[in-house]
Motif scaffolding. Structure first.
Motif, PDB file in Angstrom:
ATOM      1  N   GLY A  71       0.830  -1.278   0.006  1.00  0.00           N
ATOM      2  CA  GLY A  71      -0.118   0.135  -0.085  1.00  0.00           C
ATOM      3  C   GLY A  71       0.878   1.242  -0.033  1.00  0.00           C
ATOM      4  O   GLY A  71       1.819   1.341   0.778  1.00  0.00           O
ATOM      5  N   VAL A  72       0.307   2.440  -0.589  1.00  0.00           N
ATOM      6  CA  VAL A  72       1.084   3.452  -0.643  1.00  0.00           C
ATOM      7  C   VAL A  72       1.100   4.244   0.529  1.00  0.00           C
ATOM      8  O   VAL A  72       1.693   5.294   0.688  1.00  0.00           O
ATOM      9  N   ASP A  73       0.426   3.872   1.572  1.00  0.00           N
ATOM     10  CA  ASP A  73       0.485   4.556   3.052  1.00  0.00           C
ATOM     11  C   ASP A  73       1.923   4.090   3.668  1.00  0.00           C
ATOM     12  O   ASP A  73       2.268   4.524   4.289  1.00  0.00           O
ATOM     13  N   ILE A  74       2.485   2.874   3.200  1.00  0.00           N
ATOM     14  CA  ILE A  74       3.691   2.517   3.808  1.00  0.00           C
ATOM     15  C   ILE A  74       4.761   2.260   2.779  1.00  0.00           C
ATOM     16  O   ILE A  74       6.079   2.096   3.235  1.00  0.00           O
ATOM     17  N   TYR A  75       4.564   2.498   1.577  1.00  0.00           N
ATOM     18  CA  TYR A  75       5.770   2.279   0.511  1.00  0.00           C
ATOM     19  C   TYR A  75       5.230   2.903  -0.786  1.00  0.00           C
ATOM     20  O   TYR A  75       4.377   2.655  -1.486  1.00  0.00           O
ATOM     21  N   GLY A  76       6.027   3.841  -1.102  1.00  0.00           N
ATOM     22  CA  GLY A  76       5.996   4.694  -2.213  1.00  0.00           C
ATOM     23  C   GLY A  76       7.443   5.107  -2.737  1.00  0.00           C
ATOM     24  O   GLY A  76       8.341   4.188  -2.881  1.00  0.00           O
ATOM     25  N   THR A  77       7.676   6.235  -3.100  1.00  0.00           N
ATOM     26  CA  THR A  77       8.920   6.693  -3.779  1.00  0.00           C
ATOM     27  C   THR A  77       9.370   7.916  -2.789  1.00  0.00           C
ATOM     28  O   THR A  77       8.611   8.969  -2.607  1.00  0.00           O
ATOM     29  N   THR A  78      10.521   8.078  -2.056  1.00  0.00           N
ATOM     30  CA  THR A  78      10.990   8.760  -1.219  1.00  0.00           C
ATOM     31  C   THR A  78      12.360   9.460  -1.624  1.00  0.00           C
ATOM     32  O   THR A  78      13.234   8.794  -2.125  1.00  0.00           O
ATOM     33  N   TYR A  79      12.502  10.733  -1.448  1.00  0.00           N
ATOM     34  CA  TYR A  79      13.622  11.467  -1.771  1.00  0.00           C
ATOM     35  C   TYR A  79      13.834  12.351  -0.560  1.00  0.00           C
ATOM     36  O   TYR A  79      12.904  12.887   0.154  1.00  0.00           O
ATOM     37  N   ALA A  80      15.013  12.247  -0.150  1.00  0.00           N
ATOM     38  CA  ALA A  80      15.770  12.733   1.072  1.00  0.00           C
ATOM     39  C   ALA A  80      17.006  13.461   0.720  1.00  0.00           C
ATOM     40  O   ALA A  80      17.902  13.187   0.325  1.00  0.00           O
ATOM     41  N   SER A  81      17.087  14.762   1.492  1.00  0.00           N
ATOM     42  CA  SER A  81      18.112  15.734   1.431  1.00  0.00           C
ATOM     43  C   SER A  81      19.444  15.010   2.666  1.00  0.00           C
ATOM     44  O   SER A  81      18.939  14.477   3.496  1.00  0.00           O
ATOM     45  N   GLU A  82      20.649  15.335   2.148  1.00  0.00           N
ATOM     46  CA  GLU A  82      21.529  14.862   3.256  1.00  0.00           C
ATOM     47  C   GLU A  82      21.173  15.428   4.389  1.00  0.00           C
ATOM     48  O   GLU A  82      21.778  14.748   5.498  1.00  0.00           O
ATOM     49  N   ALA A  83      20.788  16.824   4.740  1.00  0.00           N
ATOM     50  CA  ALA A  83      20.549  17.469   5.830  1.00  0.00           C
ATOM     51  C   ALA A  83      19.460  16.556   6.700  1.00  0.00           C
ATOM     52  O   ALA A  83      19.511  16.345   7.821  1.00  0.00           O
ATOM     53  N   PHE A  84      18.356  16.137   6.225  1.00  0.00           N
ATOM     54  CA  PHE A  84      17.318  15.437   6.632  1.00  0.00           C
ATOM     55  C   PHE A  84      17.870  13.947   7.008  1.00  0.00           C
ATOM     56  O   PHE A  84      17.700  13.690   8.170  1.00  0.00           O
ATOM     57  N   VAL A  85      18.833  13.228   6.407  1.00  0.00           N
ATOM     58  CA  VAL A  85      19.105  12.181   6.789  1.00  0.00           C
ATOM     59  C   VAL A  85      19.985  12.170   7.988  1.00  0.00           C
ATOM     60  O   VAL A  85      20.051  11.724   8.949  1.00  0.00           O
ATOM     61  N   ARG A  86      21.000  13.344   7.908  1.00  0.00           N
ATOM     62  CA  ARG A  86      21.770  13.485   9.108  1.00  0.00           C
ATOM     63  C   ARG A  86      20.957  13.973  10.340  1.00  0.00           C
ATOM     64  O   ARG A  86      21.411  13.532  11.481  1.00  0.00           O
ATOM     65  N   ARG A  87      19.890  14.839  10.324  1.00  0.00           N
ATOM     66  CA  ARG A  87      18.965  14.732  11.583  1.00  0.00           C
ATOM     67  C   ARG A  87      18.300  13.628  11.919  1.00  0.00           C
ATOM     68  O   ARG A  87      18.358  13.335  13.178  1.00  0.00           O
ATOM     69  N   ALA A  88      17.814  12.852  10.908  1.00  0.00           N
ATOM     70  CA  ALA A  88      17.248  11.552  11.471  1.00  0.00           C
ATOM     71  C   ALA A  88      18.301  10.629  12.101  1.00  0.00           C
ATOM     72  O   ALA A  88      17.729  10.140  13.250  1.00  0.00           O
ATOM     73  N   VAL A  89      19.395  10.531  11.636  1.00  0.00           N
ATOM     74  CA  VAL A  89      20.237   9.594  12.550  1.00  0.00           C
ATOM     75  C   VAL A  89      20.544  10.358  13.649  1.00  0.00           C
ATOM     76  O   VAL A  89      20.524   9.698  14.633  1.00  0.00           O
ATOM     77  N   ARG A  90      20.586  11.580  13.823  1.00  0.00           N
ATOM     78  CA  ARG A  90      20.731  12.414  15.206  1.00  0.00           C
ATOM     79  C   ARG A  90      19.593  12.100  16.407  1.00  0.00           C
ATOM     80  O   ARG A  90      20.036  11.861  17.303  1.00  0.00           O
TER      81      ARG A  90
END
Length: 173
Positions: free
Chosen positions: A124-143
């Motif tokens: 389902g598209v509620d759990i699986y689609g196509t995602t684009y993430a910036s480097e800044a977002f990924v670094r914040r997510a890891v923090r």
């Protein structure tokens, strides 16, 4: 998110299948990789909180999962996988960079854009689609997932000349 073994078929040539644990949300794919490649198989779950492999891992490789998750699941899976690392464990995961966002799509101010379409019609598209993430977002997510200021190492377009790879250790040192 091993699917039907797109990468496992090569990994089992490099190390004994008995040392490899594969996981997938789709039960038929889990059964297939276990039978076809002889790996240890773990059924995944839509809710990362319900995913309990009952062990920790020295290395977790996640190709092309985070490139399909909405923001809340991105954060939840990242935290879950980091929690499954041994004290000296390494997590390597791929992300489709925000710079690859189609021109007709509006980038999100948060640094992550989720589009409700993918190549997998079974999820389902509620759990699986196509995602684009910036480097800044990924670094914040890891923090957020680790609770510290570690910086994962980024390898731009290192997966299939498309997705960026991020590599980080459980131990920030």
């Amino acid at each position: 998110a091993c699917g039907y073994g797109r990468l496992l078929r090569f990994l089992v040539l490099a190390m004994p299948p008995s040392r490899i644990w594969a996981s997938e949300l789709q039960a038929d794919a889990v059964a297939f990789v276990q039978q076809q490649f002889g790996v240890q198989a773990i059924a995944s779950h839509v809710d990362p909180g319900q995913f309990e492999p009952r062990r920790s891992f020295d290395f977790i490789w996640v190709a092309s999962l985070f490139s399909h998750l909405p923001e809340a699941l991105f954060h939840a899976w990242l935290a879950k996988l980091i929690s499954l690392l041994t004290p000296r464990g390494i997590l390597c995961f791929s992300v489709r960079d925000a710079a690859l966002l189609p021109a007709d799509s509006e980038p999100s101010a948060a640094g992550i854009t989720y589009l409700e379409h993918s190549e997998n019609a079974d999820l389902g598209v509620d759990i699986y689609g196509t995602t684009y993430a910036s480097e800044a977002f990924v670094r914040r997510a890891v923090r957020m997932a680790t609770g510290d200021d570690r910086i994962p190492h980024r390898l731009p377009k290192a997966l299939a000349h498309e997705q960026d790879l991020y590599i980080g250790a459980r131990d920030p040192q």
